[in-house]
Design an enzyme around this catalytic site. Structure first.
Site, PDB file in Angstrom:
ATOM      1  N   HIS A  54       5.656  -1.193   9.669  1.00 19.67           N
ATOM      2  CA  HIS A  54       5.366  -2.869   9.774  1.00 19.67           C
ATOM      3  C   HIS A  54       3.554  -3.416  10.358  1.00 19.67           C
ATOM      4  O   HIS A  54       3.872  -3.004  11.198  1.00 19.67           O
ATOM      5  CB  HIS A  54       6.340  -3.710   9.304  1.00 19.67           C
ATOM      6  CG  HIS A  54       7.144  -2.765   7.949  1.00 19.67           C
ATOM      7  ND1 HIS A  54       8.556  -4.374   7.332  1.00 19.67           N
ATOM      8  CD2 HIS A  54       6.828  -2.064   7.162  1.00 19.67           C
ATOM      9  CE1 HIS A  54       8.335  -3.146   6.550  1.00 19.67           C
ATOM     10  NE2 HIS A  54       8.208  -1.900   6.469  1.00 19.67           N
ATOM     11  N   GLU A  56       3.265  -6.368  11.532  1.00 19.60           N
ATOM     12  CA  GLU A  56       4.262  -7.805  12.473  1.00 19.60           C
ATOM     13  C   GLU A  56       4.300  -6.378  13.581  1.00 19.60           C
ATOM     14  O   GLU A  56       4.332  -6.815  14.738  1.00 19.60           O
ATOM     15  CB  GLU A  56       5.608  -8.108  12.683  1.00 19.60           C
ATOM     16  CG  GLU A  56       5.394  -9.068  10.839  1.00 19.60           C
ATOM     17  CD  GLU A  56       5.723  -8.329   9.702  1.00 19.60           C
ATOM     18  OE1 GLU A  56       5.926  -9.316   8.932  1.00 19.60           O
ATOM     19  OE2 GLU A  56       5.124  -7.045   9.337  1.00 19.60           O
ATOM     20  N   CYS A  79      10.073  -9.514   6.890  1.00 16.60           N
ATOM     21  CA  CYS A  79      11.373  -8.616   6.539  1.00 16.60           C
ATOM     22  C   CYS A  79      12.710  -8.902   7.329  1.00 16.60           C
ATOM     23  O   CYS A  79      12.973  -9.110   8.361  1.00 16.60           O
ATOM     24  CB  CYS A  79      11.535  -7.278   6.043  1.00 16.60           C
ATOM     25  SG  CYS A  79      11.046  -6.033   7.469  1.00 16.60           S
ATOM     26  N   CYS A  88      11.575  -7.328  11.495  1.00 22.29           N
ATOM     27  CA  CYS A  88      10.218  -7.616  11.728  1.00 22.29           C
ATOM     28  C   CYS A  88      10.785  -8.798  12.372  1.00 22.29           C
ATOM     29  O   CYS A  88      10.066  -9.631  13.220  1.00 22.29           O
ATOM     30  CB  CYS A  88       9.527  -7.794  10.693  1.00 22.29           C
ATOM     31  SG  CYS A  88       8.279  -5.716   9.840  1.00 22.29           S
ATOM     32  N   ALA A 158     -17.495  -2.797 -18.668  1.00 25.42           N
ATOM     33  CA  ALA A 158     -19.367  -2.920 -18.347  1.00 25.42           C
ATOM     34  C   ALA A 158     -19.540  -3.278 -19.587  1.00 25.42           C
ATOM     35  O   ALA A 158     -19.166  -2.723 -20.193  1.00 25.42           O
ATOM     36  CB  ALA A 158     -19.429  -1.677 -17.674  1.00 25.42           C
ATOM     37  N   THR A 200     -11.484   8.790 -24.497  1.00 28.12           N
ATOM     38  CA  THR A 200     -12.414   8.856 -23.130  1.00 28.12           C
ATOM     39  C   THR A 200     -12.476   9.288 -22.218  1.00 28.12           C
ATOM     40  O   THR A 200     -13.345  10.314 -21.975  1.00 28.12           O
ATOM     41  CB  THR A 200     -12.185   7.232 -22.584  1.00 28.12           C
ATOM     42  OG1 THR A 200     -12.235   6.591 -23.277  1.00 28.12           O
ATOM     43  CG2 THR A 200     -12.898   6.849 -20.991  1.00 28.12           C
ATOM     44  N   ASP A 204     -15.939  11.364 -22.451  1.00 30.52           N
ATOM     45  CA  ASP A 204     -17.125  11.590 -21.179  1.00 30.52           C
ATOM     46  C   ASP A 204     -16.922  12.329 -19.842  1.00 30.52           C
ATOM     47  O   ASP A 204     -17.602  12.288 -19.219  1.00 30.52           O
ATOM     48  CB  ASP A 204     -16.406   9.831 -20.592  1.00 30.52           C
ATOM     49  CG  ASP A 204     -17.457   8.536 -21.489  1.00 30.52           C
ATOM     50  OD1 ASP A 204     -17.883   8.591 -22.355  1.00 30.52           O
ATOM     51  OD2 ASP A 204     -17.205   7.456 -20.886  1.00 30.52           O
ATOM     52  N   LEU A 208     -12.928  10.196 -12.448  1.00 35.72           N
ATOM     53  CA  LEU A 208     -12.138   8.784 -12.290  1.00 35.72           C
ATOM     54  C   LEU A 208     -11.656   8.960 -11.048  1.00 35.72           C
ATOM     55  O   LEU A 208     -10.590   8.378 -10.396  1.00 35.72           O
ATOM     56  CB  LEU A 208     -11.000   8.963 -13.191  1.00 35.72           C
ATOM     57  CG  LEU A 208     -10.986   9.125 -14.713  1.00 35.72           C
ATOM     58  CD1 LEU A 208      -9.923   9.263 -15.251  1.00 35.72           C
ATOM     59  CD2 LEU A 208     -12.390   7.995 -14.584  1.00 35.72           C
TER      60      LEU A 208
END
Length: 449
Positions: A54, A56, A79, A88, A158, A200, A204, A208
């Protein structure tokens, strides 16, 4: 102690730091942590790739003895429980910090307020809620999965000057310019999974993936709503499935065991949801590069339906979503469904041999699909296409953020109409701001709580 402008400045820096590993920390949140002494940053860290260690303990290790008497700025409550790493909160206490400033309280019931209590009981001053709105935005995926048992959903569109998102029968059409497209690549890089409809995927033939140099490894899991397994075996998605995971969400009607129980459909079989999605809670949710590895994607292990209870469908339609016109099983938009059971079995085997994972969960029930994805450790989902898939998630009330790009280009009469534009944004969304990328405009909207 009252919150000062310096507190907000350091917390803003911690939030910026936290964004560096978005989409790369598995089921753990990407948390930023700064340790400040006498106005100087003496330690800083973000949750490590894969989720551990983590933030910290990394920042404390960097600060060393300078952490004693210092102020810690952390974007999420430390946590307080023993998991695969020690709490932590205990580390902060052991290093003798004087004050901890927190942006967001952790909704995880194992933590929720306990980390703060541990710190205060040790004599450490704690202030929470600093730049909370900004902190919640950076932690949106984790918070949504914790509180709603589903991923945070971003819908990206878009739209051309005449309200179109593409041109019929011409595959991918460049609507936005290179600056806007680079921003979309950055969004993909910090997202766990990306989803499109079969129409799609066929018209297309997209990859991705993330194609920004240096960020290719951060490509999201790719998901296609493909009710009848119509995705061409020659598609770019299939060709690259072993490099970047691909999941096809198929209809229960093409489930290989749909003839079980004397011909009854699988939706009436016991433990259907768990069996149909192939999700087994005994397996830890995989990271992007682990999806589909080391397990049978069509496992029949019984699964609890807890993930579909509670507030998981909050804001969602309680009724099944109607199949999208043109994407009904057997006549997938733009593609040809397998002709018979033998052809279907052959197609399924070829897809799986190429590394594609198939799950059986009605593509038109996002209120079931999203919790299933959450059990895989997917905290954020980007819905990119097309218009029908966008409407599906909007009508289900399961879109949390809209990114609407508007470009000056004109498509013409043969264009594919956008489900909405800036003049008719769906109700319940608040405008959060506008940014300009070259000749294109990006307006961002968030669902009002």
């Amino acid at each position: 102690m009252s919150i000062t402008p310096h507190d907000e400045s350091f917390m803003a820096a911690a939030i910026r730091l936290s964004r560096r590993h978005l989409g790369r920390t598995a089921t753990n949140p990407s948390v930023g942590c700064l340790i400040v002494k006498d106005g100087v940053v003496v330690g800083q860290a973000v949750t490590a790739l894969g989720g551990r260690p983590h933030a910290e303990p990394q920042a404390l290790a960097e600060a060393g003895e300078l952490a004693r008497g210092a102020t810690v700025y952390v974007t999420l409550e430390p946590c307080s429980h023993h998991g695969k790493t020690p709490p932590c909160a205990e580390a902060l206490i052991a290093y003798g910090v004087a004050r901890v400033v927190i942006s967001v309280t952790d909704p995880d019931p194992r933590v929720s307020g306990r980390g703060i209590s541990m710190l205060r009981e040790a004599g450490i001053e704690v202030d929470a809620g600093v730049l909370e709105a900004e902190g919640r935005r950076s932690l949106a995926g984790y918070l949504t999965r914790q509180t709603k048992n589903r991923p945070y959903v971003t819908l990206k569109l878009a739209v051309s000057a005449d309200g179109m998102i593409g041109r019929a029968g011409e595959g991918q059409v460049a609507i936005t310019g290179p600056e806007a497209r680079a921003e979309v690549q950055a969004l993909r890089a910090e997202t766990d999974a990306i989803l499109v409809g079969i129409g799609t995927a066929i018209s297309d033939d997209p990859l991705l993936t993330v194609r920004t140099p240096g960020l290719e490894a951060q490509s999201p899991i790719r998901i296609v709503l493909d009710p009848s397994l119509a995705l061409p075996l020659t598609s770019k998605l299939v060709a690259t499935a072993r490099d970047v995971p691909v999941i096809l969400v198929a209809s229960e009607q093409v489930w290989p065991l749909s003839a079980d129980a004397e011909g009854l459909p699988p939706s009436v079989l016991a433990d259907y949801r768990g069996r149909a999605t192939g999700l087994d809670p005994s397996f830890e949710p995989p990271t992007k590069g682990e999806v589909g590895k080391g397990r049978d994607p069509n496992s029949l292990a019984p699964v609890s339906n807890k993930s579909t209870s509670g507030n998981v469908a909050q804001g969602a339609s309680p009724q099944p979503i109607s199949p999208l016109v043109g994407e009904m099983p057997g006549r997938a938009e733009g593609g040809t469904a397998p002709a018979d059971a033998t052809d279907l079995d052959s197609r399924r085997a070829a897809l799986e041999a190429a590394g594609v994972e198939i799950v059986y969960c009605n593509p038109y029930h996002p209120e079931i699909l999203l919790p299933a994805l959450a059990t895989r450790g997917i905290s954020s989902l980007l819905v990119e296409g097309g218009a029908k898939t966008a409407r599906l998630f909007l009508e289900a009330g399961l879109v949390d953020r809209i990114q609407l790009y508007q470009a000056p280009v004109t498509i013409g009469a043969d264009g594919i109409e956008s489900p909405f534009d800036a003049t008719d944004i769906p109700s319940g969304f608040a405008h959060m701001g506008t940014r300009i990328f070259g000749a294109d405009r990006l307006d961002e909207y968030e669902r009002e709580s």
